[in-house]
Write a protein that holds these residues in place. Structure first.
Motif, PDB file in Angstrom:
ATOM      1  N   ASN A 237       0.816  -1.213   0.000  1.00  0.00           N
ATOM      2  CA  ASN A 237       0.000   0.000   0.000  1.00  0.00           C
ATOM      3  C   ASN A 237       0.851   1.264   0.000  1.00  0.00           C
ATOM      4  OD1 ASN A 237      -2.348  -1.533   0.059  1.00  0.00           O
ATOM      5  ND2 ASN A 237      -2.499  -1.495   2.297  1.00  0.00           N
ATOM      6  N   ASN A 238       2.103   1.121   0.432  1.00  0.00           N
ATOM      7  CA  ASN A 238       3.034   2.244   0.427  1.00  0.00           C
ATOM      8  C   ASN A 238       3.887   2.298  -0.838  1.00  0.00           C
ATOM      9  OD1 ASN A 238       2.336   3.438   2.912  1.00  0.00           O
ATOM     10  ND2 ASN A 238       3.505   1.898   4.031  1.00  0.00           N
ATOM     11  N   GLY A 239       3.493   1.514  -1.832  1.00  0.00           N
ATOM     12  CA  GLY A 239       4.101   1.651  -3.151  1.00  0.00           C
ATOM     13  C   GLY A 239       5.198   0.679  -3.524  1.00  0.00           C
ATOM     14  N   LYS A 240       5.498  -0.277  -2.657  1.00  0.00           N
ATOM     15  CA  LYS A 240       6.557  -1.236  -2.985  1.00  0.00           C
ATOM     16  C   LYS A 240       5.990  -2.426  -3.743  1.00  0.00           C
ATOM     17  CE  LYS A 240       9.784   0.050   0.632  1.00  0.00           C
ATOM     18  NZ  LYS A 240       9.057   1.277   1.013  1.00  0.00           N
ATOM     19  N   THR A 241       6.775  -2.941  -4.684  1.00  0.00           N
ATOM     20  CA  THR A 241       6.364  -4.081  -5.500  1.00  0.00           C
ATOM     21  C   THR A 241       6.811  -5.366  -4.800  1.00  0.00           C
ATOM     22  OG1 THR A 241       6.629  -2.722  -7.478  1.00  0.00           O
ATOM     23  CG2 THR A 241       6.435  -5.098  -7.799  1.00  0.00           C
ATOM     24  N   ILE A 242       5.895  -5.932  -4.010  1.00  0.00           N
ATOM     25  CA  ILE A 242       6.225  -7.081  -3.169  1.00  0.00           C
ATOM     26  C   ILE A 242       5.230  -8.204  -3.428  1.00  0.00           C
ATOM     27  CG2 ILE A 242       6.445  -7.903  -0.785  1.00  0.00           C
ATOM     28  CD1 ILE A 242       7.214  -5.121   0.037  1.00  0.00           C
ATOM     29  N   PHE A 243       5.759  -9.429  -3.524  1.00  0.00           N
ATOM     30  CA  PHE A 243       4.925 -10.605  -3.752  1.00  0.00           C
ATOM     31  C   PHE A 243       5.215 -11.646  -2.670  1.00  0.00           C
ATOM     32  CE2 PHE A 243       5.668  -8.469  -7.735  1.00  0.00           C
ATOM     33  CZ  PHE A 243       4.422  -8.453  -8.344  1.00  0.00           C
ATOM     34  N   GLY A 244       4.202 -12.407  -2.329  1.00  0.00           N
ATOM     35  CA  GLY A 244       4.366 -13.447  -1.317  1.00  0.00           C
ATOM     36  C   GLY A 244       3.411 -13.239  -0.168  1.00  0.00           C
ATOM     37  N   PRO A 245       3.583 -14.029   0.890  1.00  0.00           N
ATOM     38  CA  PRO A 245       4.676 -14.990   1.092  1.00  0.00           C
ATOM     39  C   PRO A 245       4.492 -16.280   0.305  1.00  0.00           C
ATOM     40  CG  PRO A 245       3.187 -15.036   2.961  1.00  0.00           C
ATOM     41  CD  PRO A 245       2.714 -13.931   2.075  1.00  0.00           C
ATOM     42  N   TYR A 246       5.616 -16.834  -0.128  1.00  0.00           N
ATOM     43  CA  TYR A 246       5.640 -18.083  -0.884  1.00  0.00           C
ATOM     44  C   TYR A 246       6.141 -19.227  -0.017  1.00  0.00           C
ATOM     45  CZ  TYR A 246       5.289 -15.143  -5.083  1.00  0.00           C
ATOM     46  OH  TYR A 246       4.877 -14.241  -6.034  1.00  0.00           O
ATOM     47  N   ALA A 247       5.613 -20.406  -0.273  1.00  0.00           N
ATOM     48  CA  ALA A 247       6.151 -21.608   0.380  1.00  0.00           C
ATOM     49  C   ALA A 247       7.585 -21.809  -0.102  1.00  0.00           C
ATOM     50  CB  ALA A 247       5.287 -22.816   0.046  1.00  0.00           C
ATOM     51  N   ALA A 248       8.508 -21.955   0.840  1.00  0.00           N
ATOM     52  CA  ALA A 248       9.928 -21.986   0.487  1.00  0.00           C
ATOM     53  C   ALA A 248      10.367 -23.285  -0.160  1.00  0.00           C
ATOM     54  CB  ALA A 248      10.771 -21.728   1.738  1.00  0.00           C
ATOM     55  N   ASP A 249       9.651 -24.394   0.114  1.00  0.00           N
ATOM     56  CA  ASP A 249      10.161 -25.696  -0.311  1.00  0.00           C
ATOM     57  C   ASP A 249      10.204 -25.871  -1.822  1.00  0.00           C
ATOM     58  OD1 ASP A 249       7.405 -25.765  -0.551  1.00  0.00           O
ATOM     59  OD2 ASP A 249       7.182 -27.792   0.284  1.00  0.00           O
ATOM     60  N   SER A 250       9.260 -25.267  -2.540  1.00  0.00           N
ATOM     61  CA  SER A 250       9.218 -25.436  -4.000  1.00  0.00           C
ATOM     62  C   SER A 250       9.634 -24.185  -4.759  1.00  0.00           C
ATOM     63  CB  SER A 250       7.801 -25.829  -4.433  1.00  0.00           C
ATOM     64  OG  SER A 250       6.874 -24.820  -4.048  1.00  0.00           O
ATOM     65  N   PHE A 251       9.935 -23.123  -4.042  1.00  0.00           N
ATOM     66  CA  PHE A 251      10.139 -21.821  -4.680  1.00  0.00           C
ATOM     67  C   PHE A 251      11.343 -21.810  -5.616  1.00  0.00           C
ATOM     68  CE2 PHE A 251      11.740 -17.464  -4.824  1.00  0.00           C
ATOM     69  CZ  PHE A 251      10.590 -16.771  -5.161  1.00  0.00           C
ATOM     70  N   PHE A 252      12.457 -22.337  -5.170  1.00  0.00           N
ATOM     71  CA  PHE A 252      13.671 -22.296  -5.987  1.00  0.00           C
ATOM     72  C   PHE A 252      13.669 -23.400  -7.034  1.00  0.00           C
ATOM     73  CE2 PHE A 252      14.774 -19.911  -2.211  1.00  0.00           C
ATOM     74  CZ  PHE A 252      15.492 -18.845  -2.724  1.00  0.00           C
ATOM     75  N   GLY A 253      13.195 -24.569  -6.662  1.00  0.00           N
ATOM     76  CA  GLY A 253      13.168 -25.679  -7.611  1.00  0.00           C
ATOM     77  C   GLY A 253      12.279 -25.402  -8.809  1.00  0.00           C
ATOM     78  N   SER A 254      11.222 -24.615  -8.607  1.00  0.00           N
ATOM     79  CA  SER A 254      10.307 -24.283  -9.695  1.00  0.00           C
ATOM     80  C   SER A 254      10.841 -23.189 -10.607  1.00  0.00           C
ATOM     81  CB  SER A 254       8.965 -23.820  -9.111  1.00  0.00           C
ATOM     82  OG  SER A 254       9.119 -22.574  -8.440  1.00  0.00           O
ATOM     83  N   GLY A 255      11.922 -22.541 -10.172  1.00  0.00           N
ATOM     84  CA  GLY A 255      12.484 -21.440 -10.956  1.00  0.00           C
ATOM     85  C   GLY A 255      11.785 -20.116 -10.731  1.00  0.00           C
ATOM     86  N   ASN A 256      10.871 -20.066  -9.761  1.00  0.00           N
ATOM     87  CA  ASN A 256      10.116 -18.841  -9.511  1.00  0.00           C
ATOM     88  C   ASN A 256      11.014 -17.681  -9.092  1.00  0.00           C
ATOM     89  OD1 ASN A 256       7.877 -17.194  -9.320  1.00  0.00           O
ATOM     90  ND2 ASN A 256       7.146 -18.052  -7.384  1.00  0.00           N
ATOM     91  N   TYR A 257      12.165 -18.006  -8.514  1.00  0.00           N
ATOM     92  CA  TYR A 257      13.081 -16.961  -8.065  1.00  0.00           C
ATOM     93  C   TYR A 257      13.552 -16.065  -9.199  1.00  0.00           C
ATOM     94  CZ  TYR A 257      16.992 -19.719  -9.939  1.00  0.00           C
ATOM     95  OH  TYR A 257      17.849 -20.398 -10.762  1.00  0.00           O
ATOM     96  N   LYS A 258      13.491 -16.563 -10.429  1.00  0.00           N
ATOM     97  CA  LYS A 258      13.955 -15.798 -11.586  1.00  0.00           C
ATOM     98  C   LYS A 258      13.054 -14.612 -11.906  1.00  0.00           C
ATOM     99  CE  LYS A 258      15.963 -19.973 -13.662  1.00  0.00           C
ATOM    100  NZ  LYS A 258      15.905 -20.923 -14.813  1.00  0.00           N
ATOM    101  N   ASN A 259      11.881 -14.576 -11.307  1.00  0.00           N
ATOM    102  CA  ASN A 259      10.916 -13.510 -11.595  1.00  0.00           C
ATOM    103  C   ASN A 259      11.103 -12.271 -10.729  1.00  0.00           C
ATOM    104  OD1 ASN A 259       9.464 -15.085 -13.544  1.00  0.00           O
ATOM    105  ND2 ASN A 259       8.503 -16.196 -11.854  1.00  0.00           N
ATOM    106  N   PHE A 260      12.103 -12.278  -9.834  1.00  0.00           N
ATOM    107  CA  PHE A 260      12.249 -11.185  -8.881  1.00  0.00           C
ATOM    108  C   PHE A 260      13.672 -10.643  -8.865  1.00  0.00           C
ATOM    109  CE2 PHE A 260       9.036 -14.185  -7.415  1.00  0.00           C
ATOM    110  CZ  PHE A 260       7.920 -13.344  -7.298  1.00  0.00           C
TER     111      PHE A 260
END
Length: 353
Positions: A237-260
Motif C-alpha cells: 500500500n506504500n508503493g513497494k512491489t512485493i509478492f508473497g509470502p511463498y512456500a519456500a520448499d518449491s520456490f527455488f526448484g520451480s524457478g520462480n526466483y527468476k521472476n524477482f
C-alpha cells in the motif's frame, strides 16, 4: 575518488589458519586486477611473505606503516603488527582469531574515515574470534555496530539475490524475532539498497514464508497470517512491489526466483541453502544497509583444505569486483539525487523556455 582514481580496496586477512591468505594471493596474482583497484591487505609483510613462500607464488608486496604511503598498481600490505605469528593450517586457534580481529578492526577504522573505499573480508572462524573485547557472532554484527545504518545480509550472484530477515539467530528464536517492525525495516533497507547499490529503479521483491507451506491457514503455525501477510500488505500500500509470502520448499526448484530482483528469506538456512546450491563458488556476501561497502566470499575458512594450495578463489575475486561496482553505483546515485535537476538537463529531460 581515491589516489589516481583507483578504488582502494581494504582487505582483512581472515583466520590465519584458513584459506583466506591463499584466495587473496591468488586473486591479486593476476596483475590485471591492479587496473581495477588498489588493494591494501591489513596484516604484516612478514606474514604475507610467509604465505607467498608457502604457496610458491611470484608476487610482490609494497609494505607500508601508514595508509598515506599507499601506491597505486601495487599490492600494498599495511603492517598492523610486525611480530612473527605461528601458522597451523586447518587448526582452530584463538591466537589466529586474535590476529584476524586485529586485521578487521584496523580495516574498519580506515573505512570509517575514508582512507579505504571499500572493505573485502576474508573468512573468519566464529569460535576462535570470541574474546572479552569481541563478542560478535560474525562480521555483519560487528559492522552494524561500527558503521552507520542497519545491516542486512544480502547474498548476490549474477542471477540471484537473497536477503535475510534474520541471520545468525537460533532456529528456536526465529518466530519471536520476526516482528512487523523487523519485516518493515529489513524490506525498506533492501529496497533502498537495490535502488542505490544496483541501479534498479523499481525493485521487484519476493518474500518466503516463515512456516512450511506458509502455515497452511494456521494448521502449521499462524505467524505468516498474523505477522507476515499484514506487513507485506502495508508495504504494498506504500508503493513497494512485493509478492508473497511463498512456500519456500518449491520456490527455488520451480524457478520462480527468476521472476524477482531479490528474494527475502525468513531465516539463515532457508535462504542460504538454495543460494549456495545455485551459486556456490561465484556468490558474494554483501552487507547492505550500511553507509560503507563491505563484501566477502560466500564460504568459510575451509580448514579441511587450508594450506594445500587447492582453494578456489572465484568467490573472493567476485567479492572484490562486486564491491567495486556497488561503490561506483552508490557514487552515481548520490550524484543524481544530490542535484537531480542538473542531471535531468544533461540528459535532455528539462524543456527550455
Amino acid at each position: 575518488m581515491s589516489k589516481q582514481d583507483k578504488i582502494i580496496v581494504g582487505i582483512s586477512i581472515g583466520d590465519l589458519n584458513g584459506i583466506g591468505s591463499e584466495i587473496i594471493l591468488k586473486t591479486f596474482d593476476d596483475v590485471r586486477m591492479l587496473e581495477f583497484c588498489t588493494p591494501v591487505i591489513f596484516a604484516s609483510v612478514k606474514l604475507m611473505s610467509f604465505f607467498k613462500k608457502h604457496y610458491e607464488m611470484d608476487i610482490n608486496f609494497h609494505g607500508i606503516d601508514s595508509l598515506d604511503k599507499i601506491i597505486p598498481k601495487k599490492i600494498n600490505v599495511l603492517n598492523v603488527w610486525k611480530e612473527p605469528v605461528d601458522i597451523n593450517f586447518g587448526k582452530e586457534d584463538s591466537q589466529a582469531g586474535e590476529y584476524a580481529i586485529k586485521s578487521l578492526t584496523s580495516a574498519v577504522s580506515a573505512l570509517k574515515v575514508n582512507l579505504i573505499d571499500i572493505l573485502v573480508t576474508a573468512p573468519i572462524n566464529k569460535s576462535s574470534i570470541q574474546s572479552e573485547t569481541f563478542k560478535f557472532p560474525g562480521h555483519t554484527d560487528y559492522l552494524n555496530q561500527e558503521l552507520e545504518g542497519d545491516s542486512l545480509m544480502l547474498m548476490i550472484s549474477e542471477t540471484l539475490r537473497v536477503g535475510l530477515l534474520t541471520d545468525h539467530v537460533a532456529l528456536k528464536d526465529i518466530s519471536t524475532a520476526i516482528t512487523r517492525e523487523l519485516i518493515e525495516k529489513k524490506i525498506n533497507t533492501i529496497h533502498k539498497s537495490l535502488i542505490q547499490d544496483f541501479g534498479i529503479e523499481k525493485p521487484s521483491i519476493g518474500v518466503l514464508g516463515i512456516n512450511p507451506h506458509t502455515g497452511d491457514n494456521g494448521v502449521i503455525g499462524n505467524e505468516d497470517d498474523i505477522v507476515l501477510r499484514p506487513t507485506l500488505d502495508n508495504l504494498r500500500n506504500n508503493g513497494k512491489t512485493i509478492f508473497g509470502p511463498y512456500a519456500a520448499d518449491s520456490f527455488f526448484g520451480s524457478g520462480n526466483y527468476k521472476n524477482f530482483d531479490v528474494i527475502i528469506a525468513s531465516y539463515h538456512d532457508q535462504g542460504l541453502i538454495p543460494f549456495k546450491t545455485l551459486a556456490f563458488g561465484s556468490g558474494v556476501n554483501y552487507t547492505a544497509g550500511l553507509d560503507k561497502v563491505r563484501t566477502s566470499p560466500d564460504h568459510g575458512t575451509a580448514f579441511d583444505i587450508a594450506g594445500k594450495n587447492i582453494a578456489d578463489f572465484s568467490s573472493f575475486r567476485a567479492a572484490v569486483f562486486s564491491g567495486i561496482e556497488i561503490f561506483k553505483k552508490r557514487k552515481e546515485y548520490k550524484k543524481i539525487t544530490q542535484n537531480p535537476m542538473k542531471i535531468s538537463k544533461q540528459r535532455g529531460y528539462v524543456k527550455k523556455n
